[in-house]
Design a protein around this motif. Structure first.
Motif, short mmCIF file in Angstrom:
data_model
loop_
_atom_site.label_atom_id
_atom_site.label_comp_id
_atom_site.label_asym_id
_atom_site.label_seq_id
_atom_site.Cartn_x
_atom_site.Cartn_y
_atom_site.Cartn_z
N TRP A 157 -16.68 -45.51 -37.97
CA TRP A 157 -17.70 -47.18 -37.53
C TRP A 157 -17.77 -46.83 -36.06
O TRP A 157 -18.61 -45.42 -36.00
CB TRP A 157 -16.69 -47.83 -37.56
CG TRP A 157 -16.61 -48.50 -39.31
CD1 TRP A 157 -17.89 -49.52 -39.90
CD2 TRP A 157 -16.06 -48.09 -40.70
NE1 TRP A 157 -17.43 -49.35 -40.92
CE2 TRP A 157 -16.78 -49.17 -41.80
CE3 TRP A 157 -15.25 -46.97 -41.12
CZ2 TRP A 157 -15.69 -48.58 -43.25
CZ3 TRP A 157 -14.65 -46.98 -42.31
CH2 TRP A 157 -15.28 -47.82 -43.37
N THR A 164 -14.57 -50.63 -48.57
CA THR A 164 -14.58 -48.75 -48.38
C THR A 164 -14.24 -47.85 -49.22
O THR A 164 -15.16 -46.92 -50.40
CB THR A 164 -15.35 -47.95 -47.22
OG1 THR A 164 -16.10 -48.82 -46.59
CG2 THR A 164 -16.63 -46.56 -47.82
N LYS A 224 -21.31 -45.08 -45.63
CA LYS A 224 -19.90 -44.84 -45.02
C LYS A 224 -18.95 -44.36 -46.11
O LYS A 224 -17.72 -44.18 -45.95
CB LYS A 224 -19.48 -46.30 -45.16
CG LYS A 224 -20.28 -47.11 -43.80
CD LYS A 224 -20.62 -46.23 -42.64
CE LYS A 224 -20.46 -47.25 -41.62
NZ LYS A 224 -20.58 -46.72 -39.83
N GLN A 225 -19.69 -44.64 -47.41
CA GLN A 225 -18.37 -43.47 -48.25
C GLN A 225 -18.61 -41.98 -48.50
O GLN A 225 -17.33 -41.82 -48.53
CB GLN A 225 -19.37 -44.39 -50.00
CG GLN A 225 -18.72 -45.50 -49.88
CD GLN A 225 -19.58 -46.23 -51.56
OE1 GLN A 225 -20.04 -45.18 -52.18
NE2 GLN A 225 -18.98 -47.28 -51.95
N ALA A 235 -13.05 -53.55 -43.51
CA ALA A 235 -14.21 -52.36 -44.21
C ALA A 235 -13.47 -51.48 -44.79
O ALA A 235 -13.97 -50.63 -45.76
CB ALA A 235 -15.29 -52.35 -42.83
N PRO A 236 -12.24 -50.46 -44.07
CA PRO A 236 -11.62 -49.13 -43.91
C PRO A 236 -11.70 -49.36 -46.05
O PRO A 236 -11.39 -48.11 -47.31
CB PRO A 236 -10.94 -48.40 -43.42
CG PRO A 236 -11.68 -49.43 -41.84
CD PRO A 236 -12.13 -51.04 -42.75
N THR A 282 -22.48 -44.36 -50.83
CA THR A 282 -23.10 -45.21 -49.41
C THR A 282 -23.33 -43.87 -48.24
O THR A 282 -22.07 -43.39 -48.77
CB THR A 282 -22.99 -46.27 -49.38
OG1 THR A 282 -21.29 -46.55 -48.73
CG2 THR A 282 -23.24 -47.05 -50.47
N THR A 322 -14.53 -48.73 -53.24
CA THR A 322 -15.56 -48.54 -53.40
C THR A 322 -15.58 -47.26 -53.71
O THR A 322 -16.46 -46.71 -55.35
CB THR A 322 -16.82 -49.12 -52.76
OG1 THR A 322 -16.73 -48.78 -51.65
CG2 THR A 322 -16.62 -51.39 -53.01
N LEU A 323 -15.25 -46.63 -52.58
CA LEU A 323 -15.45 -44.75 -52.86
C LEU A 323 -14.22 -44.95 -54.20
O LEU A 323 -15.05 -43.88 -55.34
CB LEU A 323 -14.86 -44.40 -51.85
CG LEU A 323 -14.86 -42.92 -51.82
CD1 LEU A 323 -16.76 -42.29 -52.15
CD2 LEU A 323 -14.39 -42.33 -50.15
N VAL A 348 -16.33 -41.37 -45.23
CA VAL A 348 -15.33 -41.15 -45.35
C VAL A 348 -14.44 -40.06 -46.43
O VAL A 348 -13.56 -39.99 -46.33
CB VAL A 348 -14.46 -42.61 -45.91
CG1 VAL A 348 -13.24 -43.08 -46.81
CG2 VAL A 348 -14.99 -43.72 -45.31
#
Length: 224
Positions: A179, A193, A153-154, A189-190, A151, A196-197, A157
Motif C-alpha cells: 500500500w 487481500t 494488490k494480490q 486490507a492485507p 489484481t 482473496t489471493l 502481496v
C-alpha cells in the motif's frame, strides 16, 4: 515495487503517483530534498524517481546519499536538464538512469521495470515456489501451468511473500510495501487481500498464517 517520487511540482508529482499506481507500482511523494532523505531513512524503497533541481538538499546530493547509504535502491533522475554535461553529472552522482522532461508516462513505467530487473544476485528475475511461478516483468502468475489472473494488490502481496523465501511477512510490512505511507494502520486490507489471493491460487492452500505474526508461503504443499 515501491517508488519514492521526489518532485517539487505538486501537480506533476500527483499525476506521476496516480499513473504509477495504475501500473501496479506503489508510490510515495515528497516535494523537496530534505523530506526525501527523511523518507529514505524510515521506509524501504526499490527506486527513487528524483527531480534534480529541488528545494532543500539538491537532487545530486540526494542521489549521492542513496548511492552511499542505500546501495540496493536505484535512482532514476527526472529533470528538464538535457545537455550531455547534465547527464554526465547525474550519472557521476550515482544515478542509474536519466529521463528528461517532457516524457511519456509509458516510458517512465518501462524504465522503472527495467531498473527493477537489475536485482541483487540473490533475487532471481522470475520467482518460483512449489508449483507457482511469478514473473515480475510480465506481471504473470502460473500455478501448475495454469495462468492465475490477479489484481494489482494480490500480485504485489504474492510477490512480496515469494521474495521472503518462506520467511514471515507481517501485516505491517504488507502495508508498507504494497500500500503506501498513508494507509490506515488498522485497515483489514492485507487480511482481505490474502483471503482473496488464496481463492485465486486455489487448492491446496499455499499461504500459511502465523498467528499473531503474519503470513508466509507454506514450506510444502500438502498432498490432496
Amino acid at each position: 515495487m515501491r517508488v519514492l517520487i521526489v518532485e517539487d511540482e505538486p501537480y506533476l508529482a500527483e499525476a506521476l503517483q496516480t499513473g504509477l499506481r495504475h501500473a501496479a507500482i506503489t508510490a510515495d511523494v515528497t516535494l523537496d530534498g530534505d523530506d526525501a532523505l527523511e523518507h529514505l531513512g524510515v521506509n524501504d524503497y526499490d527506486i527513487v524517481v528524483l527531480d534534480r533541481d529541488i528545494p532543500g538538499t539538491h537532487g545530486d546530493e540526494v542521489c549521492a546519499v542513496v548511492a552511499r547509504e542505500h546501495p540496493t535502491v536505484r535512482v532514476l533522475m527526472l529533470t528538464a536538464a538535457a545537455t550531455l554535461r547534465d547527464k554526465v553529472a547525474g550519472f557521476e552522482s550515482g544515478a542509474d538512469d536519466y529521463l528528461t522532461k517532457p516524457f511519456a508516462l509509458e516510458e517512465l513505467v518501462v524504465r522503472l521495470r527495467s531498473l527493477a530487473r537489475r536485482p541483487a544476485a540473490t533475487a532471481p528475475p522470475v520467482l518460483e515456489h512449489q508449483d507457482v511461478r511469478l514473473d515480475p516483468y510480465r506481471r504473470e502468475v502460473y500455478r501448475a501451468g495454469r495462468y492465475v489472473q490477479l489484481t494489482r494488490k494480490q500480485f504485489a502481496v504474492l510477490e512480496l511473500l515469494m521474495r521472503a523465501r518462506g520467511g514471515v511477512v507481517s501485516a505491517e510490512e504488507l502495508l508498507e510495501k504494497v500500500w503506501d505511507e498513508n494507509a490506515d494502520p488498522f485497515t483489514s486490507a492485507p487480511r482481505v487481500t490474502i483471503s482473496t489471493l488464496r481463492k485465486r491460487l486455489g487448492d491446496p492452500d499455499l499461504i500459511a498464517t502465523v498467528a499473531g505474526v503474519g503470513y508466509r508461503l507454506a514450506r510444502q504443499v500438502p498432498t490432496p
